[in-house]
Scaffold this motif. Structure first.
Motif, PDB file in Angstrom:
ATOM      1  N   MET A   1      23.620 -39.142   9.642  1.00 45.92           N
ATOM      2  CA  MET A   1      24.456 -37.975   9.378  1.00 45.92           C
ATOM      3  C   MET A   1      25.756 -38.397   8.698  1.00 45.92           C
ATOM      4  SD  MET A   1      23.873 -35.479  12.670  1.00 45.92           S
ATOM      5  CE  MET A   1      24.119 -36.737  13.934  1.00 45.92           C
ATOM      6  N   LYS A   2      26.239 -37.522   7.832  1.00 47.12           N
ATOM      7  CA  LYS A   2      27.445 -37.791   7.059  1.00 47.12           C
ATOM      8  C   LYS A   2      28.555 -36.830   7.464  1.00 47.12           C
ATOM      9  CE  LYS A   2      25.268 -40.710   4.179  1.00 47.12           C
ATOM     10  NZ  LYS A   2      23.930 -40.734   4.781  1.00 47.12           N
ATOM     11  N   ILE A   8      30.324 -32.642  10.237  1.00 42.69           N
ATOM     12  CA  ILE A   8      29.149 -33.510  10.315  1.00 42.69           C
ATOM     13  C   ILE A   8      27.944 -32.753   9.778  1.00 42.69           C
ATOM     14  CG2 ILE A   8      27.621 -34.810  11.839  1.00 42.69           C
ATOM     15  CD1 ILE A   8      30.427 -36.013  11.574  1.00 42.69           C
ATOM     16  N   GLN A   9      27.278 -33.342   8.790  1.00 37.62           N
ATOM     17  CA  GLN A   9      26.140 -32.709   8.124  1.00 37.62           C
ATOM     18  C   GLN A   9      24.856 -33.477   8.424  1.00 37.62           C
ATOM     19  OE1 GLN A   9      26.265 -29.959   6.315  1.00 37.62           O
ATOM     20  NE2 GLN A   9      28.206 -29.769   5.236  1.00 37.62           N
ATOM     21  N   GLU A  10      23.865 -32.781   8.944  1.00 30.79           N
ATOM     22  CA  GLU A  10      22.550 -33.396   9.120  1.00 30.79           C
ATOM     23  C   GLU A  10      21.795 -33.389   7.800  1.00 30.79           C
ATOM     24  OE1 GLU A  10      20.196 -32.244  12.441  1.00 30.79           O
ATOM     25  OE2 GLU A  10      21.939 -31.847  13.699  1.00 30.79           O
ATOM     26  N   ASN A  11      21.940 -32.340   7.040  1.00 33.98           N
ATOM     27  CA  ASN A  11      21.322 -32.249   5.723  1.00 33.98           C
ATOM     28  C   ASN A  11      22.233 -32.946   4.717  1.00 33.98           C
ATOM     29  OD1 ASN A  11      20.145 -31.620   3.309  1.00 33.98           O
ATOM     30  ND2 ASN A  11      20.391 -29.408   3.483  1.00 33.98           N
ATOM     31  N   GLU A  12      21.725 -34.001   4.091  1.00 38.24           N
ATOM     32  CA  GLU A  12      22.571 -34.813   3.216  1.00 38.24           C
ATOM     33  C   GLU A  12      22.661 -34.258   1.790  1.00 38.24           C
ATOM     34  OE1 GLU A  12      21.500 -38.897   3.438  1.00 38.24           O
ATOM     35  OE2 GLU A  12      21.704 -39.002   5.609  1.00 38.24           O
ATOM     36  N   ILE A  73      36.554 -41.004  10.950  1.00 36.93           N
ATOM     37  CA  ILE A  73      35.608 -42.129  10.933  1.00 36.93           C
ATOM     38  C   ILE A  73      34.970 -42.310  12.298  1.00 36.93           C
ATOM     39  CG2 ILE A  73      35.434 -44.646  10.723  1.00 36.93           C
ATOM     40  CD1 ILE A  73      37.654 -44.409   8.537  1.00 36.93           C
ATOM     41  N   LEU A  74      35.782 -42.261  13.347  1.00 39.52           N
ATOM     42  CA  LEU A  74      35.255 -42.414  14.708  1.00 39.52           C
ATOM     43  C   LEU A  74      34.315 -41.266  15.061  1.00 39.52           C
ATOM     44  CD1 LEU A  74      38.489 -43.632  16.566  1.00 39.52           C
ATOM     45  CD2 LEU A  74      36.526 -45.008  15.839  1.00 39.52           C
ATOM     46  N   ALA A  79      28.727 -39.484  15.962  1.00 39.27           N
ATOM     47  CA  ALA A  79      27.609 -38.618  15.585  1.00 39.27           C
ATOM     48  C   ALA A  79      26.354 -39.415  15.258  1.00 39.27           C
ATOM     49  CB  ALA A  79      28.009 -37.756  14.387  1.00 39.27           C
ATOM     50  N   ASN A  80      26.550 -40.665  14.836  1.00 35.59           N
ATOM     51  CA  ASN A  80      25.417 -41.534  14.506  1.00 35.59           C
ATOM     52  C   ASN A  80      25.113 -42.548  15.605  1.00 35.59           C
ATOM     53  OD1 ASN A  80      24.512 -40.994  11.529  1.00 35.59           O
ATOM     54  ND2 ASN A  80      26.750 -40.878  11.486  1.00 35.59           N
TER      55      ASN A  80
END
Length: 279
Positions: A1-2, A8-12, A73-74, A79-80
């Motif tokens: 995830m980005k 936070i996006q699951e779909n990149e 960033i944290l 999330a990952n």
């Protein structure tokens, strides 16, 4: 995830076809290492990014503080499921879409991505590592060449050249035919009791690990460390060559053409580097 502008996006598939980083290389990035629960050299990364944004005439948002970006960033690491691991982080800042070469706005957006790394400490790879010169294209030294931007066509083509020729890396030159850096990091040369790296005026990247090594080198007894131009003719006379970046730390070069090199100073510096990051 980005992390896309704080979400936070699951779909990149969230980057527009009009994104200026995609269309014009109008973007900057910082590649960082997260280990032992902290962002290594975060202050250096942050101030380099701010200075680079000013050079690129990007508008720095009021909320782009060290604390805000570190929190983002944290959040991305969490999330990952990487907050308790070692990770590689890429923080990409791009100018908002609109316009052609001339942007309609200097406002920016950001993307944060993460990948897991195996080693918390830096380890010296003393295996075979061969380099040669990449002379198809040259770096034109300026403030822009010192930035970590999306304009990396020379490094991409050079990396393909290295792969096609069975090399681990290549060293690139500027228009004055002086050595600038490696394709993926700064270069250091050791000869007798002198350690030197090309100066920023020669066009090399203003590397965060480069700065750490310049500081650590001062603690080596009987050695002088300096920023000075490196001619290609010096390479085969050197006792040692090594490449630095924040992910690998120090990568010794074992061979350049018919010359082989030791890694004595690299071994000393990697010990000092690990002591610094684990302090």
């Amino acid at each position: 995830m980005k992390n896309f502008n704080g979400t936070i996006q699951e779909n990149e598939q969230f980057i527009s076809a009009e994104n200026r980083g995609l269309n014009y290389g109008d973007a900057l990035f910082e590649t960082m290492k997260y280990a032992s629960g902290k962002l290594l050299f975060w202050e250096d990364h942050y101030f380099r990014l701010m200075a680079s944004m000013r050079i690129m005439r990007m508008e720095i948002p009021m909320n782009f503080t060290m604390e805000f970006l570190e929190d983002e960033i944290l959040k991305t690491l969490e999330a990952n499921a990487l907050k308790d691991d070692t990770a590689r982080i890429k923080l990409l800042v791009y100018r908002e879409e609109g316009g052609y070469y001339t942007p309609e706005s200097n406002d920016v957006g950001f993307v944060i991505s993460t990948n897991k790394l195996e080693n918390t400490e830096y380890h010296l790879n003393t295996g075979h590592y061969e380099v040669d010169l990449f002379k198809d294209y040259y770096v034109s030294p300026s403030l822009l060449s010192t930035l970590k931007s999306n304009n990396k066509a020379l490094h991409v083509v050079g990396s393909i050249y290295a792969k096609e020729n069975g090399l681990n890396n290549c060293l690139i030159l500027n228009t004055d035919k002086q050595i600038v850096e490696a394709l993926n990091g700064n270069l250091f040369l050791v000869k007798d009791k002198t350690i030197k790296t090309p100066p920023l005026a020669d066009g090399c990247l203003k590397g965060v690990m480069r700065q750490q090594i310049l500081e650590l080198g001062k603690s080596l007894e009987d050695f002088t460390i300096e920023e000075a131009s490196i001619s290609p003719f010096e390479l085969q006379k050197a006792d040692e060559l090594f490449i630095t970046n924040v992910i690998t730390g120090i990568q010794p070069i074992s061979q350049y053409r018919k010359k082989t090199f030791s890694s004595t100073i690299g071994e000393k510096l990697i010990i000092n580097l690990n002591e610094k990051i684990l302090a």
